[in-house]
Design a protein around this motif. Structure first.
Motif, PDB file in Angstrom:
ATOM      1  N   ALA A 118      36.381 -20.218  28.241  1.00 55.47           N
ATOM      2  CA  ALA A 118      35.650 -19.485  29.271  1.00 55.47           C
ATOM      3  C   ALA A 118      35.411 -18.072  28.770  1.00 55.47           C
ATOM      4  CB  ALA A 118      36.445 -19.475  30.578  1.00 55.47           C
ATOM      5  N   PHE A 119      34.137 -17.657  28.751  1.00 53.79           N
ATOM      6  CA  PHE A 119      33.757 -16.391  28.133  1.00 53.79           C
ATOM      7  C   PHE A 119      32.968 -15.532  29.114  1.00 53.79           C
ATOM      8  CE2 PHE A 119      33.727 -19.684  24.836  1.00 53.79           C
ATOM      9  CZ  PHE A 119      34.677 -19.176  23.958  1.00 53.79           C
ATOM     10  N   CYS A 120      33.189 -14.245  29.079  1.00 59.54           N
ATOM     11  CA  CYS A 120      32.358 -13.326  29.840  1.00 59.54           C
ATOM     12  C   CYS A 120      31.116 -12.964  29.013  1.00 59.54           C
ATOM     13  CB  CYS A 120      33.136 -12.073  30.218  1.00 59.54           C
ATOM     14  SG  CYS A 120      33.835 -11.176  28.827  1.00 59.54           S
ATOM     15  N   GLU A 121      30.141 -12.391  29.680  1.00 54.04           N
ATOM     16  CA  GLU A 121      28.933 -11.815  29.093  1.00 54.04           C
ATOM     17  C   GLU A 121      27.931 -12.825  28.530  1.00 54.04           C
ATOM     18  OE1 GLU A 121      29.037  -7.954  27.356  1.00 54.04           O
ATOM     19  OE2 GLU A 121      31.216  -7.826  27.542  1.00 54.04           O
ATOM     20  N   SER A 122      28.247 -14.116  28.541  1.00 52.37           N
ATOM     21  CA  SER A 122      27.307 -15.144  28.102  1.00 52.37           C
ATOM     22  C   SER A 122      26.653 -14.788  26.768  1.00 52.37           C
ATOM     23  CB  SER A 122      26.226 -15.370  29.175  1.00 52.37           C
ATOM     24  OG  SER A 122      25.564 -16.595  28.980  1.00 52.37           O
ATOM     25  N   ASP A 123      27.467 -14.279  25.857  1.00 53.00           N
ATOM     26  CA  ASP A 123      26.948 -13.785  24.581  1.00 53.00           C
ATOM     27  C   ASP A 123      26.962 -14.903  23.553  1.00 53.00           C
ATOM     28  OD1 ASP A 123      26.177 -12.437  22.353  1.00 53.00           O
ATOM     29  OD2 ASP A 123      27.988 -11.199  22.193  1.00 53.00           O
ATOM     30  N   PHE A 124      25.797 -15.557  23.365  1.00 52.70           N
ATOM     31  CA  PHE A 124      25.732 -16.659  22.427  1.00 52.70           C
ATOM     32  C   PHE A 124      25.628 -16.203  20.974  1.00 52.70           C
ATOM     33  CE2 PHE A 124      25.282 -19.049  26.251  1.00 52.70           C
ATOM     34  CZ  PHE A 124      25.841 -20.283  25.940  1.00 52.70           C
ATOM     35  N   VAL A 125      25.700 -14.894  20.724  1.00 48.88           N
ATOM     36  CA  VAL A 125      25.980 -14.414  19.378  1.00 48.88           C
ATOM     37  C   VAL A 125      27.416 -14.780  19.010  1.00 48.88           C
ATOM     38  CG1 VAL A 125      26.215 -12.373  17.912  1.00 48.88           C
ATOM     39  CG2 VAL A 125      24.340 -12.509  19.573  1.00 48.88           C
ATOM     40  N   ALA A 126      28.329 -14.598  19.966  1.00 53.46           N
ATOM     41  CA  ALA A 126      29.764 -14.754  19.709  1.00 53.46           C
ATOM     42  C   ALA A 126      30.329 -16.096  20.140  1.00 53.46           C
ATOM     43  CB  ALA A 126      30.525 -13.634  20.430  1.00 53.46           C
ATOM     44  N   ILE A 127      29.728 -16.746  21.135  1.00 59.06           N
ATOM     45  CA  ILE A 127      30.317 -17.963  21.699  1.00 59.06           C
ATOM     46  C   ILE A 127      30.487 -19.072  20.667  1.00 59.06           C
ATOM     47  CG2 ILE A 127      29.815 -19.854  23.304  1.00 59.06           C
ATOM     48  CD1 ILE A 127      28.925 -17.683  25.319  1.00 59.06           C
ATOM     49  N   PRO A 128      29.534 -19.311  19.739  1.00 60.27           N
ATOM     50  CA  PRO A 128      29.808 -20.339  18.723  1.00 60.27           C
ATOM     51  C   PRO A 128      31.093 -20.069  17.936  1.00 60.27           C
ATOM     52  CG  PRO A 128      27.477 -19.819  18.730  1.00 60.27           C
ATOM     53  CD  PRO A 128      28.140 -18.809  19.632  1.00 60.27           C
ATOM     54  N   LEU A 136      37.362 -12.859  14.065  1.00 61.47           N
ATOM     55  CA  LEU A 136      36.032 -13.238  13.590  1.00 61.47           C
ATOM     56  C   LEU A 136      34.984 -12.285  14.140  1.00 61.47           C
ATOM     57  CD1 LEU A 136      36.070 -17.129  14.050  1.00 61.47           C
ATOM     58  CD2 LEU A 136      36.804 -15.784  12.063  1.00 61.47           C
ATOM     59  N   ASP A 137      34.004 -11.960  13.298  1.00 58.76           N
ATOM     60  CA  ASP A 137      32.896 -11.077  13.665  1.00 58.76           C
ATOM     61  C   ASP A 137      31.585 -11.746  13.254  1.00 58.76           C
ATOM     62  OD1 ASP A 137      31.061  -8.996  14.030  1.00 58.76           O
ATOM     63  OD2 ASP A 137      31.563  -8.075  12.101  1.00 58.76           O
ATOM     64  N   PRO A 138      30.918 -12.465  14.171  1.00 58.12           N
ATOM     65  CA  PRO A 138      29.616 -13.071  13.836  1.00 58.12           C
ATOM     66  C   PRO A 138      28.493 -12.044  13.905  1.00 58.12           C
ATOM     67  CG  PRO A 138      30.288 -13.682  16.059  1.00 58.12           C
ATOM     68  CD  PRO A 138      31.389 -12.837  15.510  1.00 58.12           C
ATOM     69  N   ASP A 139      27.521 -12.180  13.029  1.00 61.35           N
ATOM     70  CA  ASP A 139      26.411 -11.224  13.018  1.00 61.35           C
ATOM     71  C   ASP A 139      25.349 -11.609  14.046  1.00 61.35           C
ATOM     72  OD1 ASP A 139      25.226 -13.421  11.824  1.00 61.35           O
ATOM     73  OD2 ASP A 139      24.379 -12.308  10.144  1.00 61.35           O
ATOM     74  N   ALA A 167      22.203 -11.967  13.558  1.00 60.99           N
ATOM     75  CA  ALA A 167      21.178 -12.843  12.995  1.00 60.99           C
ATOM     76  C   ALA A 167      21.598 -14.300  12.938  1.00 60.99           C
ATOM     77  CB  ALA A 167      20.809 -12.364  11.587  1.00 60.99           C
ATOM     78  N   GLY A 168      22.870 -14.575  13.179  1.00 60.39           N
ATOM     79  CA  GLY A 168      23.341 -15.949  13.106  1.00 60.39           C
ATOM     80  C   GLY A 168      23.371 -16.497  11.699  1.00 60.39           C
ATOM     81  N   LYS A 169      23.530 -15.625  10.701  1.00 59.68           N
ATOM     82  CA  LYS A 169      23.509 -16.044   9.308  1.00 59.68           C
ATOM     83  C   LYS A 169      24.847 -15.884   8.601  1.00 59.68           C
ATOM     84  CE  LYS A 169      18.601 -14.982   8.644  1.00 59.68           C
ATOM     85  NZ  LYS A 169      17.618 -14.161   7.897  1.00 59.68           N
ATOM     86  N   ARG A 170      25.646 -14.895   9.032  1.00 59.84           N
ATOM     87  CA  ARG A 170      26.890 -14.630   8.341  1.00 59.84           C
ATOM     88  C   ARG A 170      27.975 -14.221   9.324  1.00 59.84           C
ATOM     89  NH1 ARG A 170      28.552  -9.253   5.342  1.00 59.84           N
ATOM     90  NH2 ARG A 170      29.272  -8.925   7.479  1.00 59.84           N
ATOM     91  N   TRP A 171      29.162 -14.800   9.139  1.00 59.05           N
ATOM     92  CA  TRP A 171      30.329 -14.361   9.896  1.00 59.05           C
ATOM     93  C   TRP A 171      31.280 -13.649   8.945  1.00 59.05           C
ATOM     94  CZ3 TRP A 171      32.223 -19.042  13.334  1.00 59.05           C
ATOM     95  CH2 TRP A 171      31.179 -19.442  14.171  1.00 59.05           C
ATOM     96  N   LEU A 172      31.973 -12.681   9.493  1.00 60.76           N
ATOM     97  CA  LEU A 172      33.022 -11.963   8.778  1.00 60.76           C
ATOM     98  C   LEU A 172      34.352 -12.325   9.429  1.00 60.76           C
ATOM     99  CD1 LEU A 172      33.016  -8.183   7.908  1.00 60.76           C
ATOM    100  CD2 LEU A 172      34.833  -9.094   9.339  1.00 60.76           C
ATOM    101  N   GLY A 173      35.405 -12.409   8.629  1.00 60.19           N
ATOM    102  CA  GLY A 173      36.726 -12.682   9.182  1.00 60.19           C
ATOM    103  C   GLY A 173      37.805 -11.934   8.445  1.00 60.19           C
ATOM    104  N   PHE A 174      38.869 -11.620   9.169  1.00 60.38           N
ATOM    105  CA  PHE A 174      40.023 -10.991   8.532  1.00 60.38           C
ATOM    106  C   PHE A 174      41.266 -11.295   9.359  1.00 60.38           C
ATOM    107  CE2 PHE A 174      38.409  -7.893  11.538  1.00 60.38           C
ATOM    108  CZ  PHE A 174      39.529  -7.268  12.076  1.00 60.38           C
ATOM    109  N   ALA A 175      42.409 -11.160   8.740  1.00 66.01           N
ATOM    110  CA  ALA A 175      43.685 -11.314   9.427  1.00 66.01           C
ATOM    111  C   ALA A 175      44.199  -9.940   9.825  1.00 66.01           C
ATOM    112  CB  ALA A 175      44.696 -12.031   8.542  1.00 66.01           C
ATOM    113  N   ALA A 176      44.940  -9.901  10.918  1.00 65.29           N
ATOM    114  CA  ALA A 176      45.508  -8.641  11.392  1.00 65.29           C
ATOM    115  C   ALA A 176      46.848  -8.928  12.050  1.00 65.29           C
ATOM    116  CB  ALA A 176      44.560  -7.953  12.375  1.00 65.29           C
TER     117      ALA A 176
END
Length: 521
Positions: A364-374, A446-449, A451-460
């Motif tokens: 369940a996600f707020c903001e209906s942001d389909f940049v991030a939802i995938p 995870l940080d999706p862009d 443009a839907g072309k590249r995701w960035l990821g890191f551990a913290a």
């Protein structure tokens, strides 16, 4: 004891994102006309059921995500060479007799059984098939499965190519020191992937699909593929419609449908309002919501710091959301314009309901942001744990802060973290959660862009859960990687957080769907 917060005379247009959401007509009506038409006047209240006994209603089963098993077909490619005098009659590699071949089949079955026993995701391993010819390989590849594992003992490229159907996921396992040496330990790169040329030439496979000796290395790849299977084609309810955050996010819903095959089920705020009105008139539903609210509040680690009215109404709104998900035959939900638009309709906020749904296993996600939802759905499907959609901040000196006014509590998939139920920060309205996540916990970010072309990821690593004047759930993170490169490479806006390190799995899954991946290490 609940702290008293006065209801604002007017709801500010702030939100958990820098741009805010301007007021807009709901279904062609203004919000004032909508409230009058649906009967949701500001005076409409929800009975406070203090002291009510909690009971789980048998006629209201909770809908939770059912993870479909990854179906795996293992295939052993081996035949026995016939001795021929005065010629090179065999190729490099062990297994030279039928008895040795049968022994290796049993070895593979034991390895597969041990691997399946370690799996923390649903997986069905089909019986091992041994193939010696192209015809046998072609027949084996016609089966109903998701992923095929080639145990490639021989240099028989036509057989292996027949197994590697381009419409399926394929892996190759070779032995170096874990048993009899397979020829394809030597030839997988040159003979199979590159076809004795410099350029790669095997459709759908690359070096990341070749595993040497270690079934643990197979297992995390299969976990990634199981997550991808359970992400593609998802059906998600979008209250207020689908959207994409920011100036560059407008095309995100269309990409989510094209790339991820999502089926988005829109629900208008007019319909939501009618459903809320109907829910408030349902005495059994109101009583059930009140009982659930009381039980939630009595549990360890819960502190109520908003009004009972906001808090109680959040549980009624949760029931409405559950019904929307169930009726749509969906397994996820998102709320568009989830601050200023929903507040006068529900007379609370969606923050606490989204927390409750996530903890039940329904993303369940707020903001209906389909940049991030995938990214949220993929990380949820890979990890089997709830994910936290959050706002980032500026990396500096190896640290940064992420925050949002809603977050799951069951972040490790089982234990509920402590929570303070406050108002939504920008509006000082409703019921929002400040989840006190575990200090010292390693997380995937995870940080999706856009443009839907590249995701960035890191551990913290979480090192603090502060209480700054920002969105309620807050994590101060120690970046386990090159923070300066992270600052250079960050794109998009919303980030996704899950307990544990799933960067390998995410990167592998993205490769299979054709997206670029940058791991900050």
């Amino acid at each position: 004891m609940a702290k008293s917060h006065p209801r604002p005379a007017s709801v500010p247009e702030g939100c958990c994102c820098p741009t805010g959401h301007a007021e807009y007509p709901i279904g062609g009506w203004t919000r004032r006309e909508f409230l009058a038409a649906t009967g949701l006047a500001a005076s409409a209240g929800l009975p406070v059921l203090a002291g009510a006994a909690f009971s789980v209603a048998a006629d209201r089963p909770r809908r939770t995500l059912v993870r479909k098993p990854l179906v795996v077909q293992p295939v052993f490619n081996c035949d026995i060479y016939e001795r021929k005098p005065a010629t090179s009659w065999r190729v490099t590699g062990a297994i030279q007799t039928e008895d040795e071949l049968r022994a290796e089949e049993e070895h593979i079955r034991r390895d597969l059984g041990a691997m399946a026993a370690r799996a923390d995701f649903p997986m069905e391993v089909r019986p091992l098939v041994t193939v010696r010819t192209v015809e046998q390989a072609t027949a084996a590849a016609q089966g109903d499965y998701d992923a095929l594992i080639m145990y490639a003992a021989r240099r028989n490229r036509p057989v292996l190519e027949a197994l590697a159907r381009p419409d399926k996921w394929n892996l190759m396992f070779v032995r170096h020191r874990s048993g009899p040496l397979y020829y394809m330990y030597i030839g997988a790169h040159t003979h199979f992937l590159r076809k004795t040329r410099d350029a790669f030439g095997q459709p759908g496979m690359d070096v990341r699909d070749i595993v040497v000796d270690d079934h643990g290395e197979l297992l995390w790849r299969l976990r990634a593929l199981a997550g991808l299977k359970n992400t593609l084609g998802r059906r998600i309810v979008a209250v207020g419609g689908a959207a994409g955050w920011g100036a560059d996010g407008k095309e995100a819903p269309g990409r989510a449908q094209a790339v991820w095959k999502f089926e988005i089920v829109p629900v208008s705020y007019a319909e939501l309002g009618q459903r809320i009105l109907k829910a408030r008139q349902d005495e059994a539903l109101v009583r059930r919501a009140g009982q659930e609210a009381e039980a939630y509040l009595r549990a360890d680690g819960v502190s109520l710091e908003t009004t009972r009215e906001f808090y109680e109404k959040a549980f009624v709104l949760t029931e409405v959301f559950r019904d929307l998900v169930a009726e749509a035959d969906a397994d996820a939900i998102t709320i568009n314009n989830c601050m200023s638009t929903i507040m006068p309709v529900s007379e609370t906020t969606a923050c606490l309901p989204l927390t409750l749904l996530n903890d039940e296993g329904c993303p369940a996600f707020c903001e209906s942001d389909f940049v991030a939802i995938p990214a949220g759905l993929l990380l949820h499907a890979i990890s089997g744990k709830p994910v936290f959609l959050c706002n980032p901040s500026m990396p500096h000196d190896g640290v940064l802060t992420v925050s949002h006014c809603t977050a799951p509590r069951r972040m490790d998939g089982s234990r509920l973290e402590p929570v303070r139920v406050l108002t939504h920060y920008e509006s000082d309205f409703g019921a929002a959660t400040k989840v006190e996540m575990r200090r010292g916990q390693t997380i995937t970010v995870l940080d999706p862009d856009f443009a839907g072309k590249r995701w960035l990821g890191f551990a913290a690593e979480i090192f603090d859960t502060p209480f700054y004047p920002i969105c309620r759930t807050q994590l101060d993170l120690r970046i386990l990687g090159d923070w300066e490169r992270l600052a250079d490479e960050t794109r998009g806006f919303h980030w996704l957080v899950a307990y544990g390190d799933y960067l390998r799995e995410v990167g592998y899954a993205l490769k299979k769907i054709g997206l670029d991946w940058l791991k900050i290490a």
